[in-house]
Design a protein around this motif. Sequence first.
Motif, PDB file in Angstrom:
ATOM      1  N   ASP A  81      -6.905   0.556 -22.565  1.00  0.00           N
ATOM      2  CA  ASP A  81      -5.573  -0.056 -22.610  1.00  0.00           C
ATOM      3  C   ASP A  81      -5.673  -1.554 -22.893  1.00  0.00           C
ATOM      4  OD1 ASP A  81      -4.484   2.418 -22.051  1.00  0.00           O
ATOM      5  OD2 ASP A  81      -4.201   2.012 -19.919  1.00  0.00           O
ATOM      6  N   LYS A 100      -8.038  -6.817 -35.075  1.00  0.00           N
ATOM      7  CA  LYS A 100      -8.011  -5.351 -35.108  1.00  0.00           C
ATOM      8  C   LYS A 100      -8.872  -4.779 -33.982  1.00  0.00           C
ATOM      9  CE  LYS A 100      -6.619  -4.478 -39.775  1.00  0.00           C
ATOM     10  NZ  LYS A 100      -5.253  -4.222 -39.455  1.00  0.00           N
ATOM     11  N   ARG A 101      -8.374  -3.733 -33.353  1.00  0.00           N
ATOM     12  CA  ARG A 101      -9.083  -3.155 -32.199  1.00  0.00           C
ATOM     13  C   ARG A 101     -10.472  -2.653 -32.540  1.00  0.00           C
ATOM     14  NH1 ARG A 101      -5.096   1.758 -30.720  1.00  0.00           N
ATOM     15  NH2 ARG A 101      -3.673   0.190 -31.416  1.00  0.00           N
ATOM     16  N   GLU A 106      -5.510  -6.505 -28.916  1.00  0.00           N
ATOM     17  CA  GLU A 106      -5.167  -6.473 -30.344  1.00  0.00           C
ATOM     18  C   GLU A 106      -3.774  -7.059 -30.558  1.00  0.00           C
ATOM     19  OE1 GLU A 106      -4.683  -3.427 -34.147  1.00  0.00           O
ATOM     20  OE2 GLU A 106      -4.925  -2.566 -32.151  1.00  0.00           O
ATOM     21  N   ARG A 107      -2.827  -6.658 -29.725  1.00  0.00           N
ATOM     22  CA  ARG A 107      -1.456  -7.154 -29.846  1.00  0.00           C
ATOM     23  C   ARG A 107      -1.393  -8.673 -29.645  1.00  0.00           C
ATOM     24  NH1 ARG A 107       0.794  -3.981 -26.420  1.00  0.00           N
ATOM     25  NH2 ARG A 107       0.478  -5.329 -24.636  1.00  0.00           N
ATOM     26  N   GLU A 108      -2.132  -9.184 -28.666  1.00  0.00           N
ATOM     27  CA  GLU A 108      -2.067 -10.607 -28.323  1.00  0.00           C
ATOM     28  C   GLU A 108      -2.881 -11.502 -29.249  1.00  0.00           C
ATOM     29  OE1 GLU A 108      -2.715 -11.315 -24.126  1.00  0.00           O
ATOM     30  OE2 GLU A 108      -1.476  -9.594 -23.592  1.00  0.00           O
ATOM     31  N   THR A 109      -3.889 -10.958 -29.915  1.00  0.00           N
ATOM     32  CA  THR A 109      -4.785 -11.790 -30.729  1.00  0.00           C
ATOM     33  C   THR A 109      -4.640 -11.558 -32.232  1.00  0.00           C
ATOM     34  OG1 THR A 109      -6.572 -10.155 -30.713  1.00  0.00           O
ATOM     35  CG2 THR A 109      -6.558 -11.801 -28.926  1.00  0.00           C
ATOM     36  N   ASN A 110      -4.046 -10.436 -32.612  1.00  0.00           N
ATOM     37  CA  ASN A 110      -3.991  -9.998 -34.010  1.00  0.00           C
ATOM     38  C   ASN A 110      -5.386  -9.677 -34.558  1.00  0.00           C
ATOM     39  OD1 ASN A 110      -1.201  -9.931 -34.528  1.00  0.00           O
ATOM     40  ND2 ASN A 110      -1.189 -12.167 -34.603  1.00  0.00           N
ATOM     41  N   ILE A 114      -6.009  -2.368 -26.594  1.00  0.00           N
ATOM     42  CA  ILE A 114      -4.718  -2.307 -27.295  1.00  0.00           C
ATOM     43  C   ILE A 114      -3.932  -3.593 -27.057  1.00  0.00           C
ATOM     44  CG2 ILE A 114      -2.485  -1.105 -27.400  1.00  0.00           C
ATOM     45  CD1 ILE A 114      -4.098   1.484 -26.654  1.00  0.00           C
ATOM     46  N   SER A 115      -3.886  -4.043 -25.812  1.00  0.00           N
ATOM     47  CA  SER A 115      -3.173  -5.289 -25.489  1.00  0.00           C
ATOM     48  C   SER A 115      -3.824  -6.489 -26.158  1.00  0.00           C
ATOM     49  CB  SER A 115      -3.124  -5.496 -23.970  1.00  0.00           C
ATOM     50  OG  SER A 115      -2.339  -4.499 -23.367  1.00  0.00           O
TER      51      SER A 115
END
Length: 143
Positions: free
Chosen positions: A108, A120-121, A114-118, A111-112
């Motif tokens: 999890d 790629k996971r 990736e969202r916060e840093t841009n 995923i967070s």
Amino acid sequence: MTTRYDSDFYGWTQEQADLLRSGRLAELDTKNLLAEIESMGTSAENELESRLEVLFIPLLKWQFQAERQGRSWRLTIEEQRRKIERRLKKSPSLKHNLPEIIEDAYGDAVISAERETNIKRTVFPSSCPWSFEQFMDPAFYPE
């Protein structure tokens, strides 16, 4: 036997406590009482998983966005370590489930992150790259 479990939960809890105190065990709502006890254990496990996720996010950001390392991330890491330590002190048997809890929390957190840093996971390690001892060490901040 009908109880107030569904219509007045607080009243039901007080009633069950009074029955236990007075030793009137045959009158207990054992079905719902067992469900609530199991739910309390699940809540403790969920809290630990959530705390680990919140810890992993800034650790990942610390490692993969080194140029943005800051006080806020450091304080979040420190706070979550303390809270995880307290949760495990209160419920040491949760340690038996740590590998699975860490795996879920880390997934999890990726995923967070990736969202916060841009970022790629797929750039982040697919499984937690740190041992429990390592990420709980107050001196540890990933390179």
